[in-house]
Design an enzyme around this catalytic site. Structure first.
Site, PDB file in Angstrom:
ATOM      1  CE  LYS A  75      -4.081   1.612  -0.379  1.00 62.99           C
ATOM      2  NZ  LYS A  75      -4.853   1.307  -1.592  1.00 62.99           N
TER       3      LYS A  75
ATOM      4  CB  SER B 281      -8.038   1.477  -3.518  1.00 60.48           C
ATOM      5  OG  SER B 281      -6.661   1.202  -3.475  1.00 60.48           O
TER       6      SER B 281
END
Length: 623
Positions: free
Chosen positions: A200, A406
């Site tokens: 991430k 996402s």
């Protein structure tokens, strides 16, 4: 006397305000009247015309909302900051109509003003070009210069010509974000970063000066896969090997040296174009093919926007008596609340889905996603409405465009099926939170914050910093959000949570890879997703209906004054690209500005009530 003095000032200001508004209103009325009386007749399509596909701007799933007043003022005063965009569906439908139109003899791809477009959108247009050729009609591409996106479409032409002094810029894909760690330290800004996921990397620009090894590994994998798809598509249309693409500077220098630096001869020698021709030579070739119009001044042609206007002149909107597959477009960053087209508001996008759910004629819904994510809370608000649609027996198909990662994946996860283009960027299943505090920055300026509060929870602020205990709470919230994300996907996709976690961790995938892991069901286009939704709803005869936001009274008034066709042209006002983007300095400045804007948006634009985001910032690729 003092009261009368200020009352007089107030009356003067109020009068001035009404005067300005009235002048503006009458100005709009006059402008509309001039437009009506000076309007030209509907463009006519001559027999054996060439459709000049003079695409200009960026190919998008949904036009960015522009305030009608701003659009009108931009048209009158020549403002150059309005977005220049073209709907992919409009381009595809126009080409498909031209393929069936006996008046259209050929297609000219005039791409010199088309901006960057993701591969999935280029493929949609290329598919329409191939259908046009199947109608036994010729396709020509000519330009002084071809960018990577422009060349992808040009490769599908029967013949490509380029100016002898022109060039082709095909350099692959890359992701080079800007990093601000040292700059933030020099400004004494304190960073509080909370995240889950090895890959991430959305917050890396704030905590590093370079890309982490994990992010490089993940990004290289999907960028290479995307580049391979581009090369295979182009090579198959041009009939040369993949090795013809230049991937090292040494190879490129050697090839250019073989033609003494002549970019035109380079394009000919290595099969990128079929012929070199000036605009005058190309125009004469078109005249020889179809003849002339306008008293011999130019070859028989009709421009893209003019032809689009002629084929949509009698479009009366959706038929209220026909069953429908509703399409809801979710394009842009996901934020909480209501937003206009071009950004995804949790409440506003949910409202569009609700509108489809409550419409008895809508029997299935396609959620078309082109988003790198954003607010977790807003994503969940949208997903809840997807579940509500399924609960009333209407199937929902998620159709992924260029990017659905996402939060973009979050809103797709609970659909009956997930479809994606092979080049869709997806995954990036991870969560982060970020808070920047300025207590040290203010200290450098001699500014301090002090006082009292009833609880310790009130003591943290942007000016005072973040208590470590409060930071621990935020990290727990992010970890909990990640587990919720994993659970949503596992439950919706019938996968084990551990299997989801293995391909999550914030890692980005191309759809071809995600398909292998079970994150998506089918590889296909938006049209194929619509057909799948209709089949799931047992529809044989149906209409496709794009659900759009209802105009406000002001917006409706302006549109009524100017007319939808005029408004469409007003929204097209924007700066055209200048000279071919072959300037390294120009490209570098563009990238810098984009990265700074994107990073600044993470701080100022997002409004998740819990400050928890699921966003993919590395999903943006550049030519």
């Amino acid at each position: 006397m003092i009261g009368k003095f200020f009352l007089g000032i107030w009356h003067a200001l109020n009068f001035s305000r009404r005067l300005v508004l009235n002048i503006l209103f009458f100005f709009l009325i006059i402008a509309a009247a001039i437009g009506i009386f000076s309007a030209e007749e509907q463009p006519q399509v001559a027999q054996d015309s060439i459709l000049r596909l003079n695409l200009s701007g960026k190919l998008v799933e949904q036009l960015t909302y522009v305030d009608p007043i701003d659009a009108a003022m931009g048209d009158v005063f020549g403002k150059q900051d309005l977005p220049k965009e073209m709907l992919v569906d409009d381009v595809v439908n126009t080409i498909n109509t031209a393929a069936r139109d006996p008046r259209i003899k050929a297609l000219y791809l005039d791409l010199r003003h088309m901006h960057y477009a993701h591969l999935d959108k280029l493929r949609d247009v290329a598919g329409a070009i191939e259908s046009f050729k199947e109608a036994d009609k010729k396709v020509f591409a000519h330009s002084p210069y071809f960018s990577q996106s422009q060349y992808y479409l040009a490769a599908h032409a029967d013949e490509i010509s380029m100016h002898p002094y022109g060039g082709i810029n095909i350099s692959g894909y890359g992701s080079y974000p800007m990093y601000f760690k040292d700059a933030l330290e020099k400004l004494k800004v304190t960073q509080h970063i909370f995240r889950v996921g090895t890959y991430k990397s959305a917050v890396e620009p704030f905590i590093r000066n370079d890309m982490s090894p994990a992010a490089k590994e993940a990004n290289q994998l999907w960028l290479d896969a995307l580049w391979t798809q581009y090369k295979q598509d182009v090579a198959s249309k041009r009939g040369f090997e993949l090795t013809n693409f230049d991937e090292t500077l040494t190879q490129y220098v050697e090839k250019m040296a073989s033609v003494t630096g002549d970019s035109g001869q380079f394009a000919i020698k290595y099969g990128w174009v079929d012929t070199l021709a000036t605009d005058q030579e190309f125009n004469q070739k078109m005249i020889d093919l179809v003849g002339t119009q306008d008293e011999g001044k130019r070859y028989k042609q009709i421009a893209f926007e003019d032809y689009y206007a002629t084929i949509n002149a009698l479009d009366f909107g959706p038929n209220p008596f026909v069953e429908k597959v509703a399409v809801v477009v979710a394009k842009g960053t996901i934020v909480d609340g209501k937003r206009k087209a071009g950004m995804i508001g949790g409440d506003s996008t949910a409202a569009l889905l609700r509108k489809a759910r409550l419409d008895d004629k809508v029997k299935a819904v396609v959620l078309r996603i082109d988003s790198g994510g954003g607010s977790m809370f807003a994503s969940e608000v949208i997903r809840n409405e997807v579940l509500a649609i399924k609960a009333v027996g209407k199937p929902v198909i998620a159709s992924m465009g260029s990017v659905a990662a996402s939060g973009g994946y979050w809103i797709a996860a609970s659909a009956n099926e997930i479809w994606a283009s092979p080049s869709t960027i997806t995954g990036s299943i991870g969560v982060f939170g970020t808070i920047l505090t300025f207590e040290n920055s203010l200290k450098e300026l001699g500014v301090y914050s002090d006082g009292v509060a009833t609880t310790e929870l009130k003591s943290s602020s942007l000016s005072r910093g973040l208590d470590p205990k409060f930071a621990h709470v935020l990290q727990m919230g992010v970890e909990d959000a990640y587990q919720k994300f994993i659970s949503v996907i596992a439950d919706s996709r019938n996968l084990a949570p551990s299997d989801v976690d293995n391909v999550a961790q914030g890692r980005v995938w191309l759809a071809t890879q995600a398909h292998e892991f079970g994150l998506i069901d089918e590889l296909g286009t938006k049209q194929q997703a619509i057909e799948a939704a209709a089949k799931m709803a047992n529809l044989e005869h149906y209409e496709v209906y794009t659900v759009e936001q209802t105009l406000s009274e002001k917006e409706q008034l302006i549109q009524d004054i100017f007319g939808s066709a005029t408004m469409q042209s007003l929204l097209a006002v924007a700066d055209e690209p200048k000279e071919p983007l072959n300037s390294v300095a120009h490209a570098g400045l563009n990238q810098l500005f984009q990265q700074v804007q994107q990073s600044a948006a993470m701080i100022t634009q997002f409004n998740d009530p819990n400050n928890i985001y699921t966003l993919c910032t590395t999903c943006v690729v550049g030519e």
